[in-house]
Motif scaffolding. Structure first.
Motif, PDB file in Angstrom:
ATOM      1  N   THR A   9       0.719  -1.251   0.042  1.00 58.85           N
ATOM      2  CA  THR A   9      -0.089   0.127   0.082  1.00 58.85           C
ATOM      3  C   THR A   9       0.746   1.254  -0.041  1.00 58.85           C
ATOM      4  OG1 THR A   9      -0.110  -0.102   2.519  1.00 58.85           O
ATOM      5  CG2 THR A   9      -1.823  -1.068   1.292  1.00 58.85           C
ATOM      6  N   TYR A  10       2.035   1.092   0.061  1.00 59.17           N
ATOM      7  CA  TYR A  10       2.869   2.173   0.094  1.00 59.17           C
ATOM      8  C   TYR A  10       3.176   2.851  -1.286  1.00 59.17           C
ATOM      9  CZ  TYR A  10       4.883   0.635   4.652  1.00 59.17           C
ATOM     10  OH  TYR A  10       4.732   0.208   5.988  1.00 59.17           O
ATOM     11  N   SER A  11       3.482   4.065  -1.392  1.00 61.21           N
ATOM     12  CA  SER A  11       3.672   4.945  -2.612  1.00 61.21           C
ATOM     13  C   SER A  11       5.496   4.384  -2.747  1.00 61.21           C
ATOM     14  CB  SER A  11       3.730   6.661  -2.395  1.00 61.21           C
ATOM     15  OG  SER A  11       4.821   6.770  -1.333  1.00 61.21           O
ATOM     16  N   SER A  12       5.666   4.559  -4.023  1.00 58.38           N
ATOM     17  CA  SER A  12       6.716   4.038  -4.171  1.00 58.38           C
ATOM     18  C   SER A  12       8.217   4.960  -3.461  1.00 58.38           C
ATOM     19  CB  SER A  12       7.413   4.250  -5.897  1.00 58.38           C
ATOM     20  OG  SER A  12       7.090   5.613  -6.198  1.00 58.38           O
ATOM     21  N   GLY A  13       7.957   5.963  -3.311  1.00 56.49           N
ATOM     22  CA  GLY A  13       8.768   6.879  -2.315  1.00 56.49           C
ATOM     23  C   GLY A  13       9.050   6.274  -1.009  1.00 56.49           C
ATOM     24  N   MET A  14       7.637   5.839  -0.407  1.00 55.18           N
ATOM     25  CA  MET A  14       7.854   5.426   0.873  1.00 55.18           C
ATOM     26  C   MET A  14       8.292   4.268   1.059  1.00 55.18           C
ATOM     27  SD  MET A  14       3.883   6.486   2.023  1.00 55.18           S
ATOM     28  CE  MET A  14       3.893   5.335   3.284  1.00 55.18           C
ATOM     29  N   GLY A  15       8.117   3.410  -0.108  1.00 55.19           N
ATOM     30  CA  GLY A  15       8.823   1.892  -0.103  1.00 55.19           C
ATOM     31  C   GLY A  15      10.352   2.162  -0.075  1.00 55.19           C
ATOM     32  N   ALA A  16      10.597   3.067  -1.107  1.00 49.93           N
ATOM     33  CA  ALA A  16      12.330   3.255  -1.208  1.00 49.93           C
ATOM     34  C   ALA A  16      12.756   3.714   0.129  1.00 49.93           C
ATOM     35  CB  ALA A  16      12.618   4.119  -2.164  1.00 49.93           C
ATOM     36  N   ARG A  17      12.078   4.654   0.795  1.00 48.16           N
ATOM     37  CA  ARG A  17      12.543   5.233   2.134  1.00 48.16           C
ATOM     38  C   ARG A  17      12.716   3.896   3.116  1.00 48.16           C
ATOM     39  NH1 ARG A  17       8.600   9.759   1.882  1.00 48.16           N
ATOM     40  NH2 ARG A  17       8.123   9.280   3.868  1.00 48.16           N
ATOM     41  N   LEU A  18      11.979   3.253   3.217  1.00 47.89           N
ATOM     42  CA  LEU A  18      11.792   2.194   4.245  1.00 47.89           C
ATOM     43  C   LEU A  18      13.007   1.108   3.869  1.00 47.89           C
ATOM     44  CD1 LEU A  18      10.603   1.096   6.782  1.00 47.89           C
ATOM     45  CD2 LEU A  18       9.046  -0.456   5.439  1.00 47.89           C
ATOM     46  N   ARG A  19      13.008   0.831   2.503  1.00 44.50           N
ATOM     47  CA  ARG A  19      13.972  -0.090   2.385  1.00 44.50           C
ATOM     48  C   ARG A  19      15.449   0.580   2.586  1.00 44.50           C
ATOM     49  NH1 ARG A  19      10.670  -1.288  -2.124  1.00 44.50           N
ATOM     50  NH2 ARG A  19      11.329   0.393  -3.343  1.00 44.50           N
ATOM     51  N   PHE A  20      15.699   1.587   2.257  1.00 45.81           N
ATOM     52  CA  PHE A  20      16.948   2.576   2.508  1.00 45.81           C
ATOM     53  C   PHE A  20      17.120   2.164   4.138  1.00 45.81           C
ATOM     54  CE2 PHE A  20      19.788   5.853   3.638  1.00 45.81           C
ATOM     55  CZ  PHE A  20      20.798   5.586   2.836  1.00 45.81           C
ATOM     56  N   ALA A  21      16.157   2.788   4.822  1.00 47.47           N
ATOM     57  CA  ALA A  21      16.392   2.696   6.364  1.00 47.47           C
ATOM     58  C   ALA A  21      16.751   1.587   6.705  1.00 47.47           C
ATOM     59  CB  ALA A  21      14.867   3.288   7.054  1.00 47.47           C
ATOM     60  N   ILE A  22      16.024   0.451   6.288  1.00 46.10           N
ATOM     61  CA  ILE A  22      16.423  -0.990   6.832  1.00 46.10           C
ATOM     62  C   ILE A  22      17.862  -1.245   6.339  1.00 46.10           C
ATOM     63  CG2 ILE A  22      15.948  -3.212   6.544  1.00 46.10           C
ATOM     64  CD1 ILE A  22      13.267  -2.768   5.907  1.00 46.10           C
ATOM     65  N   SER A  23      17.903  -1.142   5.215  1.00 49.65           N
ATOM     66  CA  SER A  23      19.410  -1.596   4.685  1.00 49.65           C
ATOM     67  C   SER A  23      20.583  -0.822   5.270  1.00 49.65           C
ATOM     68  CB  SER A  23      19.618  -1.623   3.082  1.00 49.65           C
ATOM     69  OG  SER A  23      18.881  -0.748   2.500  1.00 49.65           O
ATOM     70  N   SER A  24      20.189   0.334   5.542  1.00 52.64           N
ATOM     71  CA  SER A  24      21.475   1.219   6.090  1.00 52.64           C
ATOM     72  C   SER A  24      21.645   1.111   7.666  1.00 52.64           C
ATOM     73  CB  SER A  24      21.228   2.619   5.877  1.00 52.64           C
ATOM     74  OG  SER A  24      20.293   3.107   6.393  1.00 52.64           O
ATOM     75  N   ALA A  25      20.706   0.515   8.151  1.00 56.99           N
ATOM     76  CA  ALA A  25      20.814   0.138   9.854  1.00 56.99           C
ATOM     77  C   ALA A  25      22.009  -0.703  10.287  1.00 56.99           C
ATOM     78  CB  ALA A  25      19.367  -0.683  10.369  1.00 56.99           C
ATOM     79  N   LYS A  26      22.470  -1.538   9.541  1.00 63.84           N
ATOM     80  CA  LYS A  26      23.688  -2.487   9.786  1.00 63.84           C
ATOM     81  C   LYS A  26      25.096  -1.630   9.454  1.00 63.84           C
ATOM     82  CE  LYS A  26      24.972  -7.099   9.830  1.00 63.84           C
ATOM     83  NZ  LYS A  26      26.250  -7.510   9.393  1.00 63.84           N
ATOM     84  N   THR A  27      25.902  -2.006  10.382  1.00 64.97           N
ATOM     85  CA  THR A  27      27.182  -1.173  10.284  1.00 64.97           C
ATOM     86  C   THR A  27      28.087  -2.325   9.441  1.00 64.97           C
ATOM     87  OG1 THR A  27      28.043  -1.906  12.477  1.00 64.97           O
ATOM     88  CG2 THR A  27      27.432   0.383  12.083  1.00 64.97           C
ATOM     89  N   HIS A  28      28.841  -1.871   8.381  1.00 64.88           N
ATOM     90  CA  HIS A  28      29.473  -2.934   7.663  1.00 64.88           C
ATOM     91  C   HIS A  28      30.934  -2.584   7.650  1.00 64.88           C
ATOM     92  CE1 HIS A  28      25.609  -4.358   5.922  1.00 64.88           C
ATOM     93  NE2 HIS A  28      25.298  -3.106   5.949  1.00 64.88           N
TER      94      HIS A  28
END
Lengths: 301, 265
Positions: B171-190
């Motif tokens: 149900t997300y807009s494409s922007g919201m989806g992208a933001r959530l995906r970025f937020a998740i993937s950048s949560a871990k330190t590498h």
């Protein structure tokens, strides 16, 4: 924003006596990016990912039925409908029932137990080839995928077993102490399923036509496993070797084990225990080893 | 490589502490096979497929693509390296090879720790709520339950999706989806972080925010690789740029110089 670090870096790398990049890598303890971990290390990695495996399995189950109107109710309806179809075909139309006592319970036990193995193996065979994008994006022990598919089926089995037990009670079988052995039987079968699906996962990953062929193989197995008929009756007149082969069939062994507990109310014979245990251990060891051998090649090429 | 070091040697040495090497790419060649892509006459119908089997021709039109042709460089702790180049120049392939997800045909990639691609998209399921996807994505990246609990609020805050976290991602807009995906993937330190076009999405505020996050990660992570078509992002974020052309390094070094040359080409 121009920082000169890189220039210095290169100057340092090149400024020393000419050193090959491989030697430089060795000096700083860098390792090749692609390598298969040893078997114990692999098992440890897999254990570290147990939360992912569980969550992935649950999530797949939740998302699977989220589009349909009845939603999660399908987890119960699917096994019920399956049982109904088989009962109609083999119980009423083909009328096997006269020769076997309590045929509905006999049949439905067979169907449920076989379906558990069938679905796990089918899922396992697809688990790598259907998740290539995941494999190409993230690092994790690839065995996590067939394992997650197997656990997904185990969660569904919970519902099927509920349906099965209700049906067995409805057909007039009593509850006995033997029912305590049901989890043991399912555990042995689960271990066997995991082994086979790991094995099939590797085959399915590299032999692209396997997913087309597998339904036929599984259907042949279904007919050979005494789901609709009693193997003992049919094999009485066969030569010893052939009878032994049919009774050693793992699916038949797990089905008969469960029927002993639910319907015949007798403690499974030593032969049954041996067969069930042997297949569980054998399949797990071979399947896991075979899958692990190709670990670094999944999702490539 | 030799040429490049010669060039940099002639420059003056600025007095900046340099980290140890984290990624060494040594004469890397990557080839991969592409199935399909048959000509019009051979396209998939059953009769054609049967004829092929009978004539023992094997798979239709399996092509080998030589995507990376002899790339060498050394990346160090504390660097943010931008990789630029036209479409099909081998940028993404190079990233995947560094991540250890594609085997080298020739040459090798040496790394310290496990380089990770930024992106958990493939692990997420659009039918599930944002909440579940955060947990799933974090586990997929290898976090422990304690880490997930610790990061959960951060992720929701950073993505700015608010109460939408309770709704399915479909149900997300494409922007919201992208933001959530970025937020998740950048949560871990590498240790070594590889980013492929992750910044191209979201509105201006979010771009700003995600660039800050990349900067942060660059400090905590050893080394960052960034592939983006947006050259401004590269210029702002990176302190070294590699220009790939047809699978080879055409130019490498200071962002301004390389980008200038790239824009002229």
């Amino acid at each position: 924003m121009s920082q000169p670090e890189s220039a210095v870096a290169d100057a340092q790398a090149g400024g020393r006596a000419p050193e090959s990049l491989a030697a430089l890598a060795e000096r700083y303890g860098l390792r090749r990016a692609i390598a298969r971990p040893s078997l114990p290390a692999y098992l440890r990695q897999l254990w570290d990912r147990r939360h992912f495996i569980l969550t992935y399995a649950t999530s797949r189950n939740v998302s699977k039925y989220s589009e349909s109107a009845l939603g999660q109710l399908w987890q119960v309806l699917t096994p019920l409908l399956n049982a109904a179809v088989y009962w109609l075909m083999f119980g009423v139309i083909l009328a096997q029932s006269k020769r076997i006592e309590n045929y509905p319970a006999f049949l439905i036990t067979g169907v449920m137990v076989f379906t558990f193995t069938q679905r796990t193996v089918t899922g396992g065979a697809k688990s790598i080839s259907a998740n290539l994008s995941l494999i190409r994006a993230l690092h994790f022990p690839r065995a996590a995928l067939p394992l997650a598919y197997a656990i997904q089926e185990l969660q569904l089995l919970g519902w099927s077993m509920g349906v099965l037990i209700v049906l067995v009670l409805v057909t007039g079988e009593p509850i006995t102490w033997l029912w305590l052995l049901i989890p043991v039987s399912l555990l042995m079968q689960m271990v066997f399923n995991i082994g086979v699906s790991l094995f099939m996962a590797r085959i399915g990953a590299f032999v692209r036509d396997m997913n087309q062929l597998l339904p036929f193989i599984l259907r042949t197995w279904l007919y050979a496993s005494g789901v609709f008929y009693s193997i003992n009756d049919k094999t009485r007149n066969l030569p010893d070797l052939l009878r032994w082969a049919l009774e050693f069939n793992p699916a038949a062994a797990y089905i008969e084990f469960m029927r002993d507990l639910l319907i015949y109310q007798r403690f499974p014979e030593r032969w049954a225990w041996t067969t069930c245990l042997f297949w569980a251990v054998f399949a797990l060891i071979i399947g896991f080893w075979y899958f692990w051998r190709a670990e670094e090649r999944y999702g490539r090429g | 490589m030799a040429e490049l070091t010669q060039e940099s040697l002639s420059e003056e040495r600025p007095k900046v502490a340099v980290g140890t090497p984290t990624v060494i790419v040594d004469d890397l060649h990557i080839m991969y096979k592409v199935y399909g892509a048959a000509s019009e006459a051979e396209k998939g119908n059953a009769a054609n497929a049967l004829m092929r089997v009978l004539r023992r021709q094997g798979r239709p039109q399996m092509k080998e693509v030589h995507a990376v042709r002899g790339v060498s460089f050394v990346a160090h702790h504390g660097e943010a390296i931008g990789i630029i180049g036209r479409n099909g120049s081998g940028k993404s392939t190079l990233l995947r090879a560094i991540a250890g997800l594609l085997p080298p045909h020739k040459g090798a990639v040496y790394t310290n720790g496990q380089p990770s691609l930024l992106g958990v998209n493939a692990a997420l399921m659009k039918e599930l709520t944002g909440e579940r996807n955060i947990v799933l994505g974090c586990y997929a990246m290898g976090m422990s339950p304690a880490e997930v609990r610790e990061k959960y609020d951060d992720i929701v805050d950073f993505s700015g999706i608010g109460e939408f976290v309770q709704f399915p991602m479909s149900t997300y807009s494409s922007g919201m989806g992208a933001r959530l995906r970025f937020a998740i993937s950048s949560a871990k330190t590498h240790d070594v972080l590889l980013i492929d076009e992750a910044l191209a999405t979201g509105d201006r505020d979010f771009k700003r925010k995600s660039q800050d996050r990349i900067m942060e990660m660059r400090e905590s992570a050893g080394t960052v690789f960034l592939v983006a078509h947006n050259l401004d992002v590269i210029e702002e974020t990176c302190n070294r740029v590699i220009w790939l052309h047809k699978g080879k390094i055409k130019m490498e070094g200071d962002p301004q110089e390389v980008l200038e040359a790239y824009n002229k080409a």
